[in-house]
Design an enzyme around this catalytic site. Sequence first.
Site, PDB file in Angstrom:
ATOM      1  N   LYS B 102       0.753  -1.173  -0.052  1.00 32.85           N
ATOM      2  CA  LYS B 102      -0.116   0.191   0.023  1.00 32.85           C
ATOM      3  C   LYS B 102       0.783   1.272  -0.010  1.00 32.85           C
ATOM      4  O   LYS B 102       2.003   1.160   0.721  1.00 32.85           O
ATOM      5  CB  LYS B 102      -0.991  -0.030   1.338  1.00 32.85           C
ATOM      6  CG  LYS B 102      -1.994   1.062   1.256  1.00 32.85           C
ATOM      7  CD  LYS B 102      -2.817   1.084   2.473  1.00 32.85           C
ATOM      8  CE  LYS B 102      -3.977   1.977   2.404  1.00 32.85           C
ATOM      9  NZ  LYS B 102      -4.795   1.953   3.597  1.00 32.85           N
ATOM     10  N   SER B 177      -9.814   1.553   2.770  1.00 30.04           N
ATOM     11  CA  SER B 177      -8.786   2.491   1.918  1.00 30.04           C
ATOM     12  C   SER B 177      -7.895   1.619   1.283  1.00 30.04           C
ATOM     13  O   SER B 177      -7.158   1.939   0.328  1.00 30.04           O
ATOM     14  CB  SER B 177      -8.144   3.454   2.774  1.00 30.04           C
ATOM     15  OG  SER B 177      -7.468   2.923   3.594  1.00 30.04           O
ATOM     16  N   SER B 201     -10.043  -0.824   7.039  1.00 28.48           N
ATOM     17  CA  SER B 201      -9.348  -0.638   5.584  1.00 28.48           C
ATOM     18  C   SER B 201      -8.714  -1.674   5.140  1.00 28.48           C
ATOM     19  O   SER B 201      -8.411  -1.950   3.841  1.00 28.48           O
ATOM     20  CB  SER B 201      -8.457   0.786   5.680  1.00 28.48           C
ATOM     21  OG  SER B 201      -9.173   2.062   5.602  1.00 28.48           O
TER      22      SER B 201
END
Lengths: 486, 518, 98
Positions: B102, B177, B201
């Site tokens: 990420k 997210s 997330s």
Amino acid sequence: MSAWETVVGLEVHVELSTATKMWCGCPTTFGDAPNTNVCPVCSGQPGALPVPNARAVHDATLLGLALGGTIAPRCRFHRKNYFYPDLAKNYQISQYDVPLVSDGVLEVEVERDGELVLETVRIERLHMEEDTGKSLHLGATGRLHGADRSAIDYNRSGVPLLEIVSRPDVRDPETAQAYLRELQAIVRTLGVSDARMEEGSIRCDANVSVRRPGEPLGTRCEIKNLNSVRSLGRAIAHEAARQIAVLEDGGSIVMETRHWDEDAGVTRTLRRKETVTDYRYFPDPDLVEVTTSPRRVAEVRAELPELPAAARARLVAAGVPRAQAATVLGGGMLALLDAAVAAGAPAPAAANWLAGEVTGWLAAEGVALADAGLTGTHVAELVAMVEEGAVSATQAKQVLAGVLEDRGAAGPRAVAEARGLSQLRDEGELARVVAEVVAANPDAVAAVRDGNDRAIGALVGQVMRATGGSADPRRTNELLRAAIGS
Amino acid sequence: MSADPALTRLGAAALGAAVGAGEVTAREVLEAHLDAIAARDGVVADGDVWHARDAADLGPDDLHAFLVVTAARARDAADAVDRRRAAGEALGPLAGVPLALKDVLTMRGAPTTCGSRMLEGWVPPYDATVTERLAAAGIVVLGKTNMDEFAMGSSTENSAYGPTRNPWDPDRVPGGSSGGSAAAVAGGLAPLGVGTDTGGSIRQPAAFTGLVGGKPTYGAVSRYGLVAFASSLDQAGPFARDVTDAALLHAVMAGPDPRDATSDPTDPADVVAALGRGVEGLRVGVVEELEEAGCEPGVRAVFLAAVAALEAAGATVERVSLPHAGYGLPAYYLVAPAEASSNLARFDGVRYGRRVDAATAEAMNAATRGEGFGPEVRRRIMIGTHALSSGYVDAYYLQAARVRTLIARDFATAFDRVDVLISPTAPGVAFRIGAVADPLAMYRNDVATVPASLAGVPAVSVPIGTADDGAGSGPLPVGLQIMAPLRADDRCYRVARAVEAVVGFDPDPAAHGAGVRR
Amino acid sequence: MSLSEDEVRHVAALARLALDDDEIAALTPQLADILAYAAEVGAVATDDVAPMTHPLGLEDVTRPDVPGERLPADAVLAAAPDRVGDRFGVPRIVEEDA
């Protein structure tokens, strides 16, 4: 109408002389090239995290105990949120509702009407925080006002900082100055900071207000940019006078921050504090609680060295005049004095040398005590030589200068021998010189006969000069009086 | 370099074993995944660092999971693993396995944007601890994945670089997210992914894409180098297509870190050793408040079937109440924005990233922040600033933090009765891109995941089947969330493995006739 | 929950976000809605409940006062949007330091 009373509270910031910064392993050294003592943490890189320096917490605790404060059993770090380019994270990690230390006290000596009196200044809190970076303002003046651009160096960002806030107990500039000097002496004695105002490792802001005695506190102004102990005193005196003039003129004081202009000797408005800045304090979620158990308090307390106040009392009890005791302590010469006493010198005599000749020589030559090579044994030897009459007082000063010039490579006796300094002990020789001086100065001799006692000093001086300072002044005096018959 | 596309369907443990046994090289494994990315993700597959195309230039089926693919350094890393193997060195179980990271975790020398224009062009000068641990395990980072800007969102639509598509249906979001990492793993671009979870997330995108995703106990994984959203909640964790792979990755990531003062100094739970222990005799609590929290009927049906299967496998199931769980969402939407408002203050145009010029420093800061942050980030900064401001801090931030204490106590009380708690991970299946416009409606996606975040307890989402959204979506994955006491991450993985065994979910969208637009 | 545009402007100033009138107007009802929802925490009785700041309740995590790795000055300065020699450049600072 009664007189005005000045009321002052002091906020002192002390940079700790830890090896590394508060939250990261960057060095705290002063004066390095810009942005070289930085890492992800202190330069505010995204994702970097603070980890507290154990030594800084220890040093803060030690100072808190030295100031007679109470150590919080649990406290934590808060974020103080405000935007400023030299604040790398745009929040300062500080402490808020529970400081590490609360309710301390500092007793300071202030000279009043030629006498030293003790004044008590209470300390509200001492908390841990971090320093900011440094802004260089580019433009004509070098100051913020008038600059068209600024340049930031984060080397100081994150240096451990202690904020020490006094209660508004100070009533005059002298007490404020004594408070600051005493704090300096304490942190140096503890070894937690070098407390150099010129390098910013100790800084002081003063909150000044005036009132009629017995009335509630007046509106205060915060004075910044106090770069020396002297400017602290001057600024308070000026600010109090300014406020009194405003009030006596029927005006009122506006709460504001004022800048001390050292050259002009005045304070000027920096910014108004009509609205209190909203710092949005909240517990820093990157950090956990700091606890201090009673056992830990006892451990740290056991480390406390003799503090300046106690040392001063001890010296005074040993017969050292207060002013000399203050000079010895202020000059960091207590250990040297103690060593001299341990080597056999009476404390008053040793203190007299240290507070007088030694201090003067170091100041004149710009040499730090630590670099002078002077030992307690040297001082004791010098005291003994004078006591024995091996050298005259004048010669002793020359001997001391010799020791210091060689940075302690040779002791006083060796220096005296090498330079041929010894007191004139031949009574016949001294009597001959006295006779010569009396014969050559009929006017002075007449004056002495007329009862002008000061004139004899001039004659003693002549004898001393003629003997290269090797005569014993007391004996010279006696011989002169005998020769003149006064 | 030969690249066998079949390698992209293998799991991490299988790939690691094959590399370790010399059956395939790490480089071959890498090239197969780089080929898949070049084919499916919408990157310009050229040079040392491949960049994602601008959102306007992306094809309708491009997943847009990666913002950058660090091809050259990945090849270097894979070759290094192969050299170590050739030299006879013992390799860890995940050595040579590619991973999607990420874009909120720093990797020295690789651009990090956090899905924001604010950090466009920023190249971090240091590695996150997670990044270091991945490298030490011989894991080969493919690149940095798309995300909601600064991890604020539940759909990855808040990325300044355009939304990521769900491999199960390219018109739908992968959740957020951490949607980029989820889409990469679900779409066969990487066998492993790392996400971060502040209020769900990792878990919610895992549920939306049919993956296993875990939020470790707060403090189990170092946050050093994780660009903070909400420091007291953020945790990095794994994505994988099966429980074993997720557990192996968790084991690589977890452990004390002296650079993170909130890192747990105790040794982490052994999540891998616990995997085979089953659920016989285990007490499982279904959280009443979360089960009923506005679930779509399809999700609820799949959830109840999984509960029944768990019972059949020997677990004791009972219903348990977390009385304050219903306040989790409002508390979360105060605590997280409050911390974020302070954490994101450092983006001011002075030290890195974007700057919008202005005459004064103050105006430059404000213009930079006004333009550099997207709408959701600005909203949360505003909410958080307000929640901390004078006159409101007690009613908002501090009250939310007190509610948090009560939620943590609720968990502690519940764990006196049961070994784990379960709930649906998300109230619905993946929704269409653009379908949820109202911020509050979007926040409600996190209703089941925020309580564990607030309490700091570990939670793992495991896929339990597919459901239709009731509007003709076709089969879309449904996740079950398993929550355990603080530091009992092993229990989450143990139960997840048991659920996986009884449910038999296939993570390949094609196996469900999915992966197409509906 | 009522929230005025002036309050929103005040918060934007604290947060140092430049927002134009349209943005303020659009943001105000959104923030009011979110705050009204968030204000539900006020319904919980929290007498004698301490705010939670850390899930694990860790204490006294410190590091020894030992130098660590620094970044080369260029590594930090390389990212500067504006550079004045070895320093970070910023336009004229109007406000004073806190």
